[in-house]
Scaffold this motif. Structure first.
Motif, PDB file in Angstrom:
ATOM      1  N   PRO A 118       0.792  -1.223   0.000  1.00  0.00           N
ATOM      2  CA  PRO A 118       0.000   0.000   0.000  1.00  0.00           C
ATOM      3  C   PRO A 118       0.825   1.274   0.000  1.00  0.00           C
ATOM      4  CG  PRO A 118       0.097  -0.916   2.198  1.00  0.00           C
ATOM      5  CD  PRO A 118       0.799  -1.899   1.294  1.00  0.00           C
ATOM      6  N   GLY A 119       2.110   1.181   0.250  1.00  0.00           N
ATOM      7  CA  GLY A 119       2.953   2.361   0.345  1.00  0.00           C
ATOM      8  C   GLY A 119       3.269   2.666   1.794  1.00  0.00           C
ATOM      9  N   SER A 120       4.240   3.480   1.988  1.00  0.00           N
ATOM     10  CA  SER A 120       4.649   3.917   3.313  1.00  0.00           C
ATOM     11  C   SER A 120       5.034   5.382   3.173  1.00  0.00           C
ATOM     12  CB  SER A 120       5.824   3.065   3.805  1.00  0.00           C
ATOM     13  OG  SER A 120       6.191   3.430   5.106  1.00  0.00           O
ATOM     14  N   PHE A 121       4.092   6.249   3.439  1.00  0.00           N
ATOM     15  CA  PHE A 121       4.227   7.680   3.205  1.00  0.00           C
ATOM     16  C   PHE A 121       5.596   8.177   3.637  1.00  0.00           C
ATOM     17  CE2 PHE A 121       3.591  12.129   4.470  1.00  0.00           C
ATOM     18  CZ  PHE A 121       3.119  12.627   3.276  1.00  0.00           C
ATOM     19  N   PRO A 122       6.315   8.874   2.823  1.00  0.00           N
ATOM     20  CA  PRO A 122       5.913   9.433   1.541  1.00  0.00           C
ATOM     21  C   PRO A 122       6.270   8.553   0.345  1.00  0.00           C
ATOM     22  CG  PRO A 122       8.013  10.364   2.151  1.00  0.00           C
ATOM     23  CD  PRO A 122       7.619   9.398   3.251  1.00  0.00           C
ATOM     24  N   TRP A 123       6.606   7.278   0.579  1.00  0.00           N
ATOM     25  CA  TRP A 123       7.118   6.414  -0.481  1.00  0.00           C
ATOM     26  C   TRP A 123       6.112   5.373  -0.928  1.00  0.00           C
ATOM     27  CZ3 TRP A 123      11.248   8.666  -2.110  1.00  0.00           C
ATOM     28  CH2 TRP A 123      12.117   9.302  -1.223  1.00  0.00           C
ATOM     29  N   HIS A 124       6.222   5.002  -2.207  1.00  0.00           N
ATOM     30  CA  HIS A 124       5.589   3.814  -2.763  1.00  0.00           C
ATOM     31  C   HIS A 124       6.724   2.976  -3.344  1.00  0.00           C
ATOM     32  CE1 HIS A 124       1.256   5.496  -3.401  1.00  0.00           C
ATOM     33  NE2 HIS A 124       1.650   5.543  -2.151  1.00  0.00           N
ATOM     34  N   TYR A 125       6.540   1.672  -3.331  1.00  0.00           N
ATOM     35  CA  TYR A 125       7.566   0.752  -3.809  1.00  0.00           C
ATOM     36  C   TYR A 125       7.066   0.043  -5.063  1.00  0.00           C
ATOM     37  CZ  TYR A 125       9.667   1.724   0.661  1.00  0.00           C
ATOM     38  OH  TYR A 125      10.228   2.377   1.733  1.00  0.00           O
ATOM     39  N   PHE A 126       7.982  -0.132  -6.012  1.00  0.00           N
ATOM     40  CA  PHE A 126       7.636  -0.725  -7.306  1.00  0.00           C
ATOM     41  C   PHE A 126       8.691  -1.751  -7.688  1.00  0.00           C
ATOM     42  CE2 PHE A 126       5.779   3.443  -7.144  1.00  0.00           C
ATOM     43  CZ  PHE A 126       4.525   3.289  -7.732  1.00  0.00           C
ATOM     44  N   LYS A 127       8.293  -2.671  -8.561  1.00  0.00           N
ATOM     45  CA  LYS A 127       9.227  -3.666  -9.079  1.00  0.00           C
ATOM     46  C   LYS A 127       8.851  -3.978 -10.525  1.00  0.00           C
ATOM     47  CE  LYS A 127       6.449  -7.583  -7.529  1.00  0.00           C
ATOM     48  NZ  LYS A 127       6.357  -8.715  -6.604  1.00  0.00           N
ATOM     49  N   ARG A 128       9.826  -4.492 -11.273  1.00  0.00           N
ATOM     50  CA  ARG A 128       9.557  -5.019 -12.602  1.00  0.00           C
ATOM     51  C   ARG A 128      10.729  -5.934 -12.981  1.00  0.00           C
ATOM     52  NH1 ARG A 128      10.268   0.283 -16.566  1.00  0.00           N
ATOM     53  NH2 ARG A 128      12.504   0.561 -16.223  1.00  0.00           N
ATOM     54  N   PRO A 129      10.419  -6.951 -13.793  1.00  0.00           N
ATOM     55  CA  PRO A 129      11.509  -7.811 -14.252  1.00  0.00           C
ATOM     56  C   PRO A 129      12.418  -7.025 -15.196  1.00  0.00           C
ATOM     57  CG  PRO A 129       9.361  -8.719 -14.871  1.00  0.00           C
ATOM     58  CD  PRO A 129       9.131  -7.385 -14.257  1.00  0.00           C
TER      59      PRO A 129
END
Length: 188
Positions: free
Chosen positions: A175-186
């Motif tokens: 869900p995110g951790s204010f102020p950050w969001h986490y993303f991934k991709r191969p």
């Protein structure tokens, strides 16, 4: 350190005004309806409730971020104007009894990477991604990664960049951790 030392009175007032403006301005026509429509006041209560819930969520996530950056419960409590124990009791993230319980017996292998801070987590994710591990969960001072047969890249981005990153093929994690969001991709 208290919260009053970290923000000037003008900065605190600016935040208060911004929140009030958002509550009054987001529901279309709310501010104008207060002049002639009693129902407008119930919409104001509903909008203020949403604002309070969002402020509470942001506070919890900001505290998790401060803890992930290495700040003690004493420091967090000082900013909040409460004791270390009161801050910890109210805002500590409850961990499963066995953090390795994140691994399911039938699913892919999972590992908990700990301790990490806001300053070391991206390097840990870079190393894990090169080894075929991708982020599936996180919390204060920990990352949960899952094994795969691909090389992964991870990204931490400020709130508000989700649409652009999703369009670039990134998948949001958690869900995110204010102020950050986490993303991934191969990696290709």
């Amino acid at each position: 350190m208290t919260g009053g030392e970290l923000l000037s009175p003008e900065e605190a007032d600016g935040i208060r005004e911004s929140i009030a403006s958002a509550v009054l301005g987001s529901p279309a026509g709310l501010a104008d309806s207060l002049e002639h429509d009693p129902e407008g006041y119930l919409r104001l209560v509903a909008a203020a409730r949403v604002g309070a819930e969002e402020s509470s969520r942001l506070l919890r996530e900001a505290i998790q971020g401060a803890r992930a950056a290495g700040h003690s419960w004493d420091a967090v409590g000082g900013v909040l104007g409460v004791s270390r124990q009161a801050a910890q009791q109210r805002f500590a993230v409850k961990q499963p009894r066995d953090a390795a319980a994140a691994e399911s017996a039938d699913g892919p292998e999972r590992r908990v990477v700990t301790p990490v801070t806001a300053f070391t987590e991206m390097a840990a994710l870079e190393e894990a991604g090169r080894a075929g591990w991708h982020l599936v969960d996180y919390g204060p001072l920990r990352l949960v990664v899952e094994a795969s047969d691909q090389v992964w890249e991870h990204r931490r981005a400020l709130v508000g960049q989700r649409r652009r990153l999703t369009a670039e093929g990134w998948t949001r994690v958690g869900p995110g951790s204010f102020p950050w969001h986490y993303f991934k991709r191969p990696r290709p």
